[in-house]
Design a protein around this motif. Structure first.
Motif, PDB file in Angstrom:
ATOM      1  N   TRP A 264       0.812  -1.233   0.000  1.00 35.81           N
ATOM      2  CA  TRP A 264       0.000   0.000   0.000  1.00 35.81           C
ATOM      3  C   TRP A 264       0.837   1.271   0.000  1.00 35.81           C
ATOM      4  O   TRP A 264       0.291   2.371   0.020  1.00 35.81           O
TER       5      TRP A 264
ATOM      6  N   LEU B 136       0.153   4.579  -1.878  1.00 34.37           N
ATOM      7  CA  LEU B 136      -0.923   5.472  -1.414  1.00 34.37           C
ATOM      8  C   LEU B 136      -0.380   6.474  -0.396  1.00 34.37           C
ATOM      9  O   LEU B 136      -0.809   7.617  -0.330  1.00 34.37           O
TER      10      LEU B 136
ATOM     11  N   PRO C 130      -4.993   5.810 -10.215  1.00 35.09           N
ATOM     12  CA  PRO C 130      -3.875   4.874 -10.175  1.00 35.09           C
ATOM     13  C   PRO C 130      -2.566   5.482 -10.684  1.00 35.09           C
ATOM     14  O   PRO C 130      -2.574   6.492 -11.382  1.00 35.09           O
TER      15      PRO C 130
ATOM     16  N   SER D 254      -0.630  -6.132  -3.929  1.00 35.22           N
ATOM     17  CA  SER D 254      -1.034  -4.726  -4.027  1.00 35.22           C
ATOM     18  C   SER D 254      -2.402  -4.617  -4.692  1.00 35.22           C
ATOM     19  O   SER D 254      -3.239  -3.808  -4.293  1.00 35.22           O
ATOM     20  N   ARG D 255      -2.620  -5.423  -5.690  1.00 37.42           N
ATOM     21  CA  ARG D 255      -3.918  -5.416  -6.362  1.00 37.42           C
ATOM     22  C   ARG D 255      -5.008  -5.835  -5.382  1.00 37.42           C
ATOM     23  O   ARG D 255      -6.086  -5.260  -5.346  1.00 37.42           O
TER      24      ARG D 255
ATOM     25  N   THR E 146      -5.671  -3.058  -2.771  1.00 36.34           N
ATOM     26  CA  THR E 146      -6.411  -1.973  -3.417  1.00 36.34           C
ATOM     27  C   THR E 146      -7.891  -2.333  -3.545  1.00 36.34           C
ATOM     28  O   THR E 146      -8.764  -1.504  -3.287  1.00 36.34           O
TER      29      THR E 146
ATOM     30  N   PRO F 127      -4.379  -0.525  -8.813  1.00 36.39           N
ATOM     31  CA  PRO F 127      -3.455   0.533  -8.385  1.00 36.39           C
ATOM     32  C   PRO F 127      -2.500   1.027  -9.474  1.00 36.39           C
ATOM     33  O   PRO F 127      -2.061   2.162  -9.415  1.00 36.39           O
TER      34      PRO F 127
END
Length: 827
Positions: free
Chosen positions: A506, A509, A531, A549-550, A553, A567
């Motif tokens: 993450w 972000l 994104p 990560s996907r 998200t 993302p």
RNA sequence: GCCGCGGUGGCGGAAUUGGCAUACGCGUCGGUCUCAAAAACCGAUGAUGGUAACAUCAUGAGAGUUCGAUUCUCUCCCGCGGCACCA
């Protein structure tokens, strides 16, 4: 001409501090300019970087600088994936606390990046091992826990005896630990998981949205998720109320299912072998299988071993009573841990049946398949026509599979089922250097999450690192003993830490609001900036980091924290730099350090060579003489601009023809480089075309000293190409470009100037060269007006001396004209 | 085994997607400068034959489609990567 080397030391120092002062890479996220989020995967802060690592950052820097020149508001942050085992292992060995060594390494790497001329918005730096970051990693954990997506479960997990910790499935490669290559064993432990399997279908479906990802990465993720559709079939056990369920993708072979096989870990085995005369022997067999390492168990070449349970089950479709076996080739983690064996049509089952003399029944007939099972040399896995299958005989097997599945559904013998290879993400680790899992164990309330306002659960610093398979935090009394957030009675903290892949799932972000103390990120700004427009990193993260990560998200999307499902919009995976045939590594002793090279040639040379070495998505072999070539080019560039500035941009008299050729080539080069930058980042071809442009200018330098072309005409064209030359080079070799840009008399930074535009009209040629072929072989070339008509052209071609020679005494069968390209005469 | 990517000079690689194969760079050879060397600069450089113009052959192998194939199709060989006792 002077052979003195160009003064890169002063130049590079000067511009590096200039960009810093100018805050070239520090931006206002609220600006109205079009945003561009250019992200390079944040590194683990190990010791010094080598030129192989450099490729990553240099590519990212070239892209960022290009986009700045194109007028975008470019966000290029950098941070550190700073938790992890190497620092802790080093601490055990060398006695230096992981925090100290990690922060030291960060300092070194930061300075190296600076001296590479790689620019970042350092005001947004994030460091995952500091509490202002991991506080929010813990927050994410709590959100998953709330949502039922984090859970604790006792089960067989992967255990690395060397790292003394459990591993996620993704971290086991060929049955070995991906980090230290030690063989991994299964152990029954109670561990924390993230329920990534709930997202399997969406992770698969949304790959469709990622049209700017490399196909091979998407294929790898697809394979990893491993979807397969089939039927789960019920087999009642004889003399028992148990029903064994088996998953199969080949319902068409049900009449050939002549026995069942269970994994040694199958939960109901005790009940199945309860009355078996050789119970002891069976238990021994199960014990032995479970002792095997993951690598041994998962090796397809290893001999299949099994044992009969003494029990039978009923194949409800064929009505047969079939024996139930246990065997080492059945995996508990896939399907139900029990399979129906169809030896005639499955290679593994065939091998097993032959070894133990189990019945084989052919139910699909191919062209040459004998019906006699005894004659079979190997399993017949291809399609064919159904036989020995009751009402389904004569049907093509693919159709039969559907019919049989429907029949089973109707009669409640089986149900459609989708299986995934993907398993839940094991996120707890029995190690120190990670973010503590923010829960407590209370005797009265059970597992209780920390309250959000109590975060971070701070990782204590004075700890003794003794890897004994349990978290070192267990020994820290202050840490362990706490109060239950719910009932306020004494409770114990969870002492295990999170997998570092949680930290990195993450961080993109957090760059948006790196110092916000009230929340992980500013929702509005994140939705504006994400994104990520361009993500750049190594292909080794194709599954692990990119899948996690996907997933995170998507969870945040479901919770309403972000408004995007994926993302990373566009992904670029760069190849490795190879030296002496192997990946650069300290242990192999083939690392090339950038420091010595930068000292000798300057960082622009190293950057240029790194980008020129080959297509950036492919591996490339590093050669020192190649660096020399890049150095020569920059020295020549330096000399050229200096000569032109001192002589007032006169190419000692190129003629009109050559000047218009120069203009044309300039615009052609702008086009080529722009397309490469907008396309697949083929910097190697972009640079080679810039080299051609410079070579051409050089060739005009000393030519035709008596030319009568007027000076004004001359300098105009020359200035245009020189400007373009520097602007095109700026993303690749920013320091020398910036310096020469000022030398041309410009007051502002070259990066504040806009990227050059090409003019299609200039590219149009009035006189073109046509290739003339006879029967597909090049025989001559002519120069003609681009406006020429076909008849006129034909006449001209047939008058050509060389062509005449090749077509005398022949009949012309065809006369093919490819406009602006070639002519082929077929005789 | 399945899936994917690739195979072009001595080397890294290019070829506008079916139209001049080998751009650009490295290396090598020859030359200029130098007492000499390095650097720099100029020139040559796929192979074979020819003094030459030129000719023939050549993009892993073989076939096919086409006026024309490094590019498309099929078969095979080799290398790399991913998955793999996944039912």
């Amino acid at each position: 001409m002077s052979s003195e080397k160009y003064p890169f030391e002063q130049i590079e120092k000067k511009w590096q501090s200039f960009w810093e002062r100018e805050r070239l890479f520090q931006i206002d996220l609220n600006s109205d300019k079009t945003k561009y989020y250019c992200l390079v995967m944040f590194p683990y802060p190990s010791a010094a970087l080598h030129v192989g690592h450099g490729r990553n950052y240099i590519i990212g820097d070239a892209v960022a600088r290009y986009k700045i020149m194109k007028g975008f508001n470019v966000l290029t942050p950098m941070g550190w994936d700073a938790f992890g085992l190497p620092a802790e292992n080093a601490a055990i060995k060398g006695g230096i606390h992981p925090k100290i060594s990690t922060l030291n390494n960060i300092k070194t790497m930061k300075s190296q990046l600076y001296h590479w001329g790689v620019g970042y918005d350092w005001s947004r730096e994030v460091t995952s091992c500091l509490s202002d970051y991991y506080r929010w990693t813990q927050w994410i954990f709590l959100k998953l826990l709330e949502r039922g997506l984090a859970y604790k479960k006792l089960g067989a997990v992967n255990w690395c005896p060397s790292c003394q910790t459990v591993l996620a499935n993704e971290q086991v490669v060929n049955g070995a630990c991906e980090r230290c290559e030690t063989e991994v064993y299964e152990r029954d432990l109670e561990q924390w998981f993230f329920k990534i399997t709930d997202y399997a279908q969406r992770l698969l479906d949304d790959l469709e949205l990622l049209d700017e990802w490399p196909e091979r990465v998407k294929i790898m993720q697809r394979n990893w998720i491993g979807k397969s559709e089939g039927v789960q079939i019920k087999f009642p056990v004889v003399g028992n109320d148990l029903i064994l369920e088996c998953f199969t993708t080949r319902a068409d072979t049900i009449f050939g299912a002549t026995f069942l096989v269970l994994a040694p870990e199958y939960p109901d085995i005790a009940r199945i072998i309860k009355d078996s005369p050789n119970k002891g022997e069976i238990q021994q067999f199960i014990q032995r299988s479970r002792m095997q390492s993951k690598r041994e168990r998962s090796n397809a070449d290893i001999e299949k071993n099994g044992i009969f349970t003494g029990t039978y089950a009923v194949n409800l479709i064929s009505g047969d009573k079939i024996p139930v076996w246990i065997a080492n080739y059945i995996l508990m983690e896939y399907g139900t841990g029990a399979i129906m064996a169809v030896p005639a049509h499955d290679t593994r089952d065939f091998e097993f049946a032959k070894k133990y003399g189990l019945p084989i029944r052919v139910v699909i007939k191919g062209e040459s398949t004998p019906l006699d099972a005894n004659m079979l040399k190997e399993a017949h896995v291809e399609d064919g026509v159904m036989v020995n299958s009751g009402d389904f005989n004569g049907m093509p097997n693919r159709d039969a599979a559907r019919e049989i599945a429907g029949f089973m559904k109707q009669n409640q013998i089986g149900a459609s089922k989708v299986n995934y290879r993907l398993r839940d993400w094991l996120i707890s680790r029995q190690r120190y250097w990670g973010a503590p899992i923010p829960v407590v164990y209370c005797e009265a309330c059970g597992i209780v999450p920390a309250r959000e306002e109590d975060l971070p659960v701070v990782l204590p610093e004075s700890v003794e690192f003794k890897p004994d398979g349990k978290s070192p935090l267990r020994a820290v009394a202050d840490f362990v003993t706490t109060k239950c957030p719910r009932c306020k009675k004494t409770a114990k903290r969870e002492t295990e830490t999170m997998d570092t892949f949680v930290d990195s799932s993450w961080y993109y972000l957090r760059y948006i609001s790196p110092s916000d103390n009230n929340r992980p990120f500013d929702k509005e700004l994140v939705n504006k900036w994400l994104p990520v427009d361009q993500y750049i990193g190594g292909v080794e993260h194709a599954i692990l980091h990119l899948l996690y990560s996907r997933f995170i998200t998507k969870v945040l999307f479901d919770l309403g924290y972000v408004s995007f499902k994926e993302p990373f919009k566009k992904l670029f995976t760069q190849g490795m730099i190879i030296k002496d045939g192997a990946k650069m590594s300290k242990s192999k002793g083939n690392v090339v350090s950038p420091d010595a090279l930068i000292e000798r040639y300057g960082c622009d040379t190293v950057r240029l060579y790194t980008l020129f070495i080959g297509p950036p998505e492919k591996d490339a072999e590093w050669t020192d003489s190649g660096v020399e070539g890049a150095w020569r080019f920059l020295s020549r560039l330096w000399r050229l601009i200096n000569i032109l500035v001192s002589n007032g941009f006169v190419l000692a008299g190129a003629d009109m023809d050559e000047l218009s050729k120069l203009r044309q080539l300039t615009h052609q080069t702008i086009k080529k480089v722009t397309l490469d930058m907008e396309g697949d980042f083929h910097f190697n071809t972009a640079i080679s075309s810039i080299m051609e442009l410079m070579n051409f200018i050089y060739s005009l330098l000393g030519k035709n000293p008596d030319s009568r072309v007027s000076c004004r005409e001359n300098t105009g064209a020359v200035k245009e190409s020189v400007r373009a030359l520097l602007l095109l080079l700026a993303p690749f070799v920013p320091h020398i470009s910036e310096e020469l840009w000022q030398l041309l008399g410009n007051k502002e930074s070259i990066f504040r100037n806009s990227w050059p535009e090409f003019n299609e009209n200039v590219l149009k040629k009035e006189v073109i060269q046509l290739v003339i072929q006879v029967n597909g072989k090049v025989r001559s070339k002519i120069k003609v007006s681009s406006q020429i008509g076909k008849e006129e052209l034909k006449e001209l071609v047939l008058r050509d001396e060389k062509i005449k020679r090749h077509i005398t005494n022949s009949i012309i069968k065809d006369f093919i004209v490819v406009p602006n390209r070639l002519i082929n005469i077929v005789i």
